[in-house]
Design an enzyme around this catalytic site. Sequence first.
Site, PDB file in Angstrom:
ATOM      1  N   CYS A  59       3.161   7.311  -4.419  1.00 19.43           N
ATOM      2  CA  CYS A  59       3.005   8.578  -3.704  1.00 19.43           C
ATOM      3  C   CYS A  59       3.795   9.696  -4.411  1.00 19.43           C
ATOM      4  CB  CYS A  59       3.474   8.433  -2.249  1.00 19.43           C
ATOM      5  SG  CYS A  59       2.201   7.792  -1.136  1.00 19.43           S
TER       6      CYS A  59
ATOM      7  N   GLN B 133      -5.838   1.566 -13.961  1.00 18.52           N
ATOM      8  CA  GLN B 133      -4.957   1.381 -15.100  1.00 18.52           C
ATOM      9  C   GLN B 133      -5.711   1.624 -16.401  1.00 18.52           C
ATOM     10  OE1 GLN B 133      -2.237  -2.007 -15.097  1.00 18.52           O
ATOM     11  NE2 GLN B 133      -3.047  -2.654 -13.123  1.00 18.52           N
TER      12      GLN B 133
ATOM     13  N   CYS C 234       5.962   3.923  -0.753  1.00 19.93           N
ATOM     14  CA  CYS C 234       4.994   3.682  -1.834  1.00 19.93           C
ATOM     15  C   CYS C 234       5.490   4.281  -3.141  1.00 19.93           C
ATOM     16  CB  CYS C 234       3.646   4.298  -1.453  1.00 19.93           C
ATOM     17  SG  CYS C 234       2.497   4.380  -2.833  1.00 19.93           S
TER      18      CYS C 234
END
Lengths: 349, 349
Positions: free
Chosen positions: B55, B171, B52
């Site tokens: 992460c 976001q 990921c």
Amino acid sequence: MRNFDINEDPHRRYNPLINEWVLVSPHRAKRPWQGQKEAVANDDRPEYDPECYLCPGNTRANGVTNENYTSAFVFENDFAALKQEEINFVDNGSDTFFKARPEKGISKVVCFSPKHNLTLPEMDLNTIEDVVKTWQKEYVELGAIDYINHVQIFENKGSVMGCSNPHPHGQIWAQSSLPTQVEKTQNNLQEYYKKHGSNLLVDYLQKELALGERIVVENDHFAALVPFWAVWPFETMIISKRHVTKISDFTEDEVAAFAVILKKLTIKYDNLFETSFPYSSGIHQAPTDGLDHPEWQFHMHFYPPLLRSATVKKFMVGYEMMGESQRDITAEKSAQMLRDLSDVHYKIK
Amino acid sequence: MRNFDINEDPHRRYNPLINEWVLVSPHRAKRPWQGQKEAVANDDRPEYDPECYLCPGNTRANGVTNENYTSAFVFENDFAALKQEEINFVDNGSDTFFKARPEKGISKVVCFSPKHNLTLPEMDLNTIEDVVKTWQKEYVELGAIDYINHVQIFENKGSVMGCSNPHPHGQIWAQSSLPTQVEKTQNNLQEYYKKHGSNLLVDYLQKELALGERIVVENDHFAALVPFWAVWPFETMIISKRHVTKISDFTEDEVAAFAVILKKLTIKYDNLFETSFPYSSGIHQAPTDGLDHPEWQFHMHFYPPLLRSATVKKFMVGYEMMGESQRDITAEKSAQMLRDLSDVHYKIK
Ligand SMILES: O=P(O)(O)O[C@H]1O[C@H](CO)[C@@H](O)[C@H](O)[C@H]1O
Ligand SMILES: O=P(O)(O)O[C@H]1O[C@H](CO)[C@@H](O)[C@H](O)[C@H]1O
């Protein structure tokens, strides 16, 4: 400082039909995609499917049996969003926050062909002409009903566009009010007409034909183009060249030419990713309110969701829902890609 | 003639925030669904995923390594839709049809937690408070940049909402122009403020709290409700009770209360279909243009796509795109369903 380059730099473009902007980020086309992939349309369908409630001679959920139709076939939607029943309504003044109005209307389904395994790009021109004539007839007949002021003709194609049956068909929702998007468009068309004494889309098409760079396909009577302000990656619009406010005013030549451009455009769509290309399409034209509407010009929108391949679509989500529509690839680039494609269907090449 | 029954009859409702209508067809909730099914979110994720790119400690596509962060972590989007570069632009007059303007801005990613397998409803309140404080800080810092006039905070959750990484994150797109939806909203808020000398959403919330039927959850400082004019089947809006134009004005108590309501609302969402409930959410508040904006009231929209189950969503397609948003289930019914759900997460029941 660099000069603005519309092919490279983030910018906004203005849509004069609905008075909204779209954010264009050409440089972003390169980002990798690790997200959701769509299922590819199953093309392996029989010409007749005994399980399909739209095939000729089959019985629908409500017990009604379809005619053994051989060309476009119309019936009332069994699960209509609108009802014809007359309802008594007392308006309790114009509350700002809790304003609701009953809405009367009729929803119909239009089967394009008896053949379960065809879509518009694969039909012969006669069949498509029949569809166009059916739209004309429905527009006139529904529009003649006293309380019907707007007739929305549309098609959802492909499961990704919420279409639950692959049998080729579209819908018509006819109703007493002007739907939001149509009213917005009409306001802007009217404003332009008042200001310039001419028709916005007629003037726009003239400029686009002169420029050429956003034209996808054209013939004597129609052009299909990617509008300068397109939102969806491969969004297009078919506009009639002559000033025609409604489909029922098409001449016979125009009916034939419209069938041709419908076929060519949808073939190019299928050829783009060599898949049965999903979209929602819909016709915008004069309302059926009995008034004169010189501000309207017949046009048909195509909003296809795919972005990069048969399985990767554009998501109109967070920023787009809260802020503004956003696209990566420019309208000019999309138009060029579609223009350069063959208008012979990939399956018969 | 029957009298109009808002729980049974097709009608339109008016959205005063954006001056648009929505078509409501309560009787249509019964139609069968044979169309596309969504994939169910995979809940079996490790706390840390070496693959990921969000992460802690992992390296992103552009070679940058994430901090070993322990609470909300912010970085600039590697594939930003906006760029900060100063561009030279000469306006060639105001062409109606080909109006384009360069747009400057900054896009950031906000990781909500280092733990790959959590989402907001499963986080502890401290973690959520940290997220809220991060939003405050970003709103202030980005808003302070000279050319930034609007800061859009949002989250796309779930692959069906175009989210390509299940690691909990949102976001922020900050830019020089007011995005279309925000400008529309501001125009309507300003008009109301001028006319009534009071704030539209403050007045609206008061009426909704008195009626109660569309309230999902509330505490001392916030209420979450299904707006009368909701478009998505389980759309909600969190509104602050005090008149607060922007998130940076929250008191400490309000930060804590906002975290609580965020957690409770998203738990109810997860409980509805016992699935990790997808949505796009976003905060609407005063722009950062340096002006006073008494017409604004802090609120957060949640637009979830699911309609009937973890796999059946509402498609906003043909009629909705060409005509007007349409829903089947009424806002009151949705609110009741959400209100009646437990605020303990189904996984720990
Ligand atoms: O920025 P992401 O997560 O890569 O992308 C996602 O959110 C963006 C903002 O809503 C959208 O423009 C994209 O279509 C969507 O896939
Ligand atoms: O009427 P259908 O095909 O059942 O349904 C489809 O088209 C309708 C009109 O665009 C939409 O409201 C539905 O969400 C969609 O699934």
